[in-house]
Design an enzyme around this catalytic site. Structure first.
Site, PDB file in Angstrom:
ATOM      1  N   HIS A   1      -2.962 -13.836  10.348  1.00 63.24           N
ATOM      2  CA  HIS A   1      -3.984 -12.749  10.784  1.00 63.24           C
ATOM      3  C   HIS A   1      -4.552 -13.358  11.991  1.00 63.24           C
ATOM      4  CE1 HIS A   1      -2.918 -10.519   7.321  1.00 63.24           C
ATOM      5  NE2 HIS A   1      -3.841 -10.774   6.630  1.00 63.24           N
TER       6      HIS A   1
ATOM      7  N   HIS B   1      -6.916  -4.057   8.082  1.00 64.11           N
ATOM      8  CA  HIS B   1      -6.880  -4.670   6.699  1.00 64.11           C
ATOM      9  C   HIS B   1      -7.935  -3.811   5.340  1.00 64.11           C
ATOM     10  CE1 HIS B   1      -6.043  -7.813   3.864  1.00 64.11           C
ATOM     11  NE2 HIS B   1      -5.479  -8.495   4.665  1.00 64.11           N
TER      12      HIS B   1
ATOM     13  N   GLU C   1      -0.887  -2.572   4.595  1.00 63.86           N
ATOM     14  CA  GLU C   1      -1.180  -2.886   5.980  1.00 63.86           C
ATOM     15  C   GLU C   1       0.193  -2.808   6.605  1.00 63.86           C
ATOM     16  OE1 GLU C   1      -2.229  -7.273   5.718  1.00 63.86           O
ATOM     17  OE2 GLU C   1      -2.511  -6.791   3.778  1.00 63.86           O
TER      18      GLU C   1
HETATM   19  C1  GLA Z   1      -2.964 -10.466   3.730  1.00 62.62           C
HETATM   20  C2  GLA Z   1      -2.154 -11.773   2.933  1.00 62.62           C
HETATM   21  C3  GLA Z   1      -2.807 -12.253   1.805  1.00 62.62           C
HETATM   22  C4  GLA Z   1      -3.966 -12.444   1.774  1.00 62.62           C
HETATM   23  C5  GLA Z   1      -4.840 -11.535   2.350  1.00 62.62           C
HETATM   24  C6  GLA Z   1      -6.306 -11.833   2.734  1.00 62.62           C
HETATM   25  O1  GLA Z   1      -2.781  -9.355   3.119  1.00 62.62           O
HETATM   26  O2  GLA Z   1      -0.908 -11.223   2.917  1.00 62.62           O
HETATM   27  O3  GLA Z   1      -1.912 -13.052   1.252  1.00 62.62           O
HETATM   28  O4  GLA Z   1      -4.128 -13.767   2.622  1.00 62.62           O
HETATM   29  O5  GLA Z   1      -4.502 -10.976   3.644  1.00 62.62           O
HETATM   30  O6  GLA Z   1      -6.711 -12.644   1.632  1.00 62.62           O
END
Ligand code: GLA
Length: 350
Positions: A102, A176, A313
């Site tokens: 991210h 997110h 997402e």
């Molecule tokens: C994303 C990832 C997850 C986790 C979340 C935040 O969706 O795919 O594995 O890391 O972000 O916790």
């Protein structure tokens, strides 16, 4: 409508913007472009806040798993934080096991965005802008990003993402938000019904990096072609569900390349709140909040326990820069990055 929300340790002021259309409302802050609240009526007309979040800026500045935020430059994982472009090797910050996740240590979820209020043919909106400098978090190129949120009369919350660069770079933007259509403090999301318009998904290794295989969902717990309860097969002892501690995978959406299409739908029987998702992206990371463990307090001061929210997402595939068979995520200085995703709210009985 704009109001003061708080100040960052560096003195920067953070504002909250409220978009309303008479049916529902959406609140967004300039820090991280975070969606803090989405209030929509349930089938009895009672306002229900359907996204996880907090009441104060301090909580948003503190540790939390990307609640409501804009994610970039690269949403999802890049194996070992490494990729190469034009023969040059790049190393990103490692912030998730061995991987970069991210956008790195200070991704787009942790920066202040400039905000302009908009009126789009009578629909309220805001345009958020951020300038990410060359080599910020290890990514090449000066990148100018605009993210526009619009709330339409049809009760769609629309996201438009745009970016331009001055040097070849990679990009994968998403939002997110963690949804709970039963209400943000109503407990786990296991009895929501979900459908995902995808005949296949991307299996991962133990570090949640795609193996490169594109696997058919048929006869697996990953089959959401028809509406199915999230909880129905989530505990099945299957390597994939063990690696993700539940669903935390990218689905390969059908009809990629044909513009914006419906990619998913979610319904909560108790409230009747229904959410349809539309996007032009090739994938969606369906994450069932498996890493929430009760340490964060909800807006109603309850604990966000494991699986108290889910994310859809929309994005390009994880680790695409290292997987030549995946659709490409390279942004050329001559091109403009443009993508959109809509979340449409209504009430519906299944
Ligand atoms: C994303 C990832 C997850 C986790 C979340 C935040 O969706 O795919 O594995 O890391 O972000 O916790």
């Amino acid at each position: 409508m704009k109001s003061y929300f708080g100040s960052l340790p560096n003195g920067n002021e953070v504002y909250k913007y409220k978009l309303t259309n008479g049916y529902m409302s959406v609140e967004i802050i300039s820090y991280g472009g975070i969606i803090t609240n989405i209030n929509a009526p349930n089938s009895k007309g009672k306002d229900t806040d359907v996204v996880l979040g907090f009441n104060t800026l301090d909580q948003y500045i503190g540790e939390h798993p990307y609640f409501g935020a804009i994610i970039g430059r690269y949403g999802n994982r890049i194996a070992n934080g490494k990729f190469s472009l034009n023969g040059i090797d790049y190393q990103l910050a490692i912030n998730n096991g061995k991987n970069s996740l991210h956008g790195g240590l200070i991704g787009f979820d942790k920066v202040s965005w400039s905000v302009k209020e908009l009126n789009n043919n009578g629909d309220p909106g805001i345009k958020l802008t951020y300038f990410s400098k060359d080599m910020e978090e290890g990514y090449p190129g000066n990148l100018q990003i605009d993210v526009t949120y619009i709330l339409t009369k049809e009760n769609e919350l629309k996201f438009f993402y745009e970016a331009i660069t001055d040097t070849l770079t990679i990009i994968n933007l998403t939002n997110h938000s963690y949804f709970n259509l039963g209400g943000e403090s109503s407990g786990d999301i296991l009895d929501h019904f979900v459908s995902i318009n995808a005949n296949s998904y991307l299996p991962v290794d133990e570090n949640l990096i795609p193996t490169g295989e594109i696997r058919n969902v048929k006869n697996t717990p990953f089959d959401f072609i028809e509406m199915k309860k999230i909880g129905l097969e989530i505990e099945i002892q299957n390597n994939q569900l063990i690696y993700g501690k539940g669903y935390d995978h990218c689905w390969v959406l059908n009809d990629y390349g044909e513009g914006i299409r419906k990619i998913a739908e979610v319904n909560n029987l108790a409230t009747g709140i229904n959410m349809e998702v539309y996007s032009d992206q090739p994938g969606v990371q369906f994450y069932t909040g498996n890493f929430l463990e009760g340490s964060l307090k909800s807006k109603e001061l309850k604990k966000y326990e494991k699986r108290s929210g889910f994310c859809l997402e929309t994005q390009h595939f994880p680790d695409s820069p290292n997987q030549p068979s995946f659709p490409n995520v390279i942004l050329d200085p001559d091109k403009k990055y443009e993508t959109q995703t809509w979340y449409k709210f209504s009430t519906k009985k299944y």
